[in-house]
Design a protein around this motif. Sequence first.
Motif, short mmCIF file in Angstrom:
data_model
loop_
_atom_site.label_atom_id
_atom_site.label_comp_id
_atom_site.label_asym_id
_atom_site.label_seq_id
_atom_site.Cartn_x
_atom_site.Cartn_y
_atom_site.Cartn_z
N LYS A 24 29.18 47.67 34.27
CA LYS A 24 28.55 47.33 35.44
C LYS A 24 30.15 46.60 35.72
CE LYS A 24 23.83 46.31 34.44
NZ LYS A 24 22.82 45.65 34.50
N LYS A 25 30.86 45.70 34.57
CA LYS A 25 32.11 45.15 35.34
C LYS A 25 32.82 45.85 36.05
CE LYS A 25 31.86 41.41 32.26
NZ LYS A 25 31.97 40.96 30.87
N ASN A 26 33.16 47.20 35.47
CA ASN A 26 34.71 48.12 35.53
C ASN A 26 33.77 48.60 37.31
OD1 ASN A 26 35.38 47.78 33.56
ND2 ASN A 26 34.77 49.44 32.75
N LEU A 27 32.87 49.01 37.77
CA LEU A 27 32.69 49.38 38.82
C LEU A 27 32.90 48.22 39.73
CD1 LEU A 27 30.86 51.81 40.27
CD2 LEU A 27 28.79 51.12 39.64
N VAL A 28 32.10 47.01 39.63
CA VAL A 28 31.68 46.06 40.91
C VAL A 28 33.67 46.00 40.78
CG1 VAL A 28 31.82 43.94 41.06
CG2 VAL A 28 29.63 44.85 40.13
N GLY A 29 34.60 45.44 39.88
CA GLY A 29 35.68 45.62 39.76
C GLY A 29 36.02 46.65 40.59
N LEU A 34 39.20 47.91 45.58
CA LEU A 34 38.90 48.73 46.91
C LEU A 34 39.22 47.33 47.99
CD1 LEU A 34 36.45 51.84 46.61
CD2 LEU A 34 39.06 51.63 47.30
N ILE A 35 37.72 47.00 48.27
CA ILE A 35 38.04 45.82 49.86
C ILE A 35 39.03 45.17 49.71
CG2 ILE A 35 36.38 43.22 49.96
CD1 ILE A 35 34.10 44.92 48.88
N LYS A 39 41.26 45.53 52.88
CA LYS A 39 41.82 44.24 54.23
C LYS A 39 42.91 44.05 54.05
CE LYS A 39 38.16 40.64 52.26
NZ LYS A 39 38.28 39.34 51.79
N LYS A 40 44.52 44.81 53.27
CA LYS A 40 45.81 44.62 53.41
C LYS A 40 45.74 45.72 54.60
CE LYS A 40 46.80 43.74 48.45
NZ LYS A 40 47.45 43.72 48.00
N GLN A 41 45.28 46.98 54.00
CA GLN A 41 45.44 47.81 55.68
C GLN A 41 44.86 47.75 56.88
OE1 GLN A 41 45.01 51.88 53.99
NE2 GLN A 41 45.74 51.73 52.18
#
Length: 54
Positions: A24-29, A34-35, A39-41
């Motif tokens: 779960k931590k890996n998926l949320v991370g 990705l977000i 945000k950078k692009q």
Amino acid sequence: MQDINQNKNKKNKINFQDFSIEQKKNLVGAFVWLIEQDKKQNPALYKLKTAKND
């Protein structure tokens, strides 16, 4: 022949509740990363829209 096609069309359902805490931590991370990259692009998409009452 038809049985083989039906088996290919069936998809395994993934349930988030079945994941371990680490998974779960890996998926949320991954989604957080990705977000952050998005945000950078595309910073304009993440600006707060303020309503102006004139």
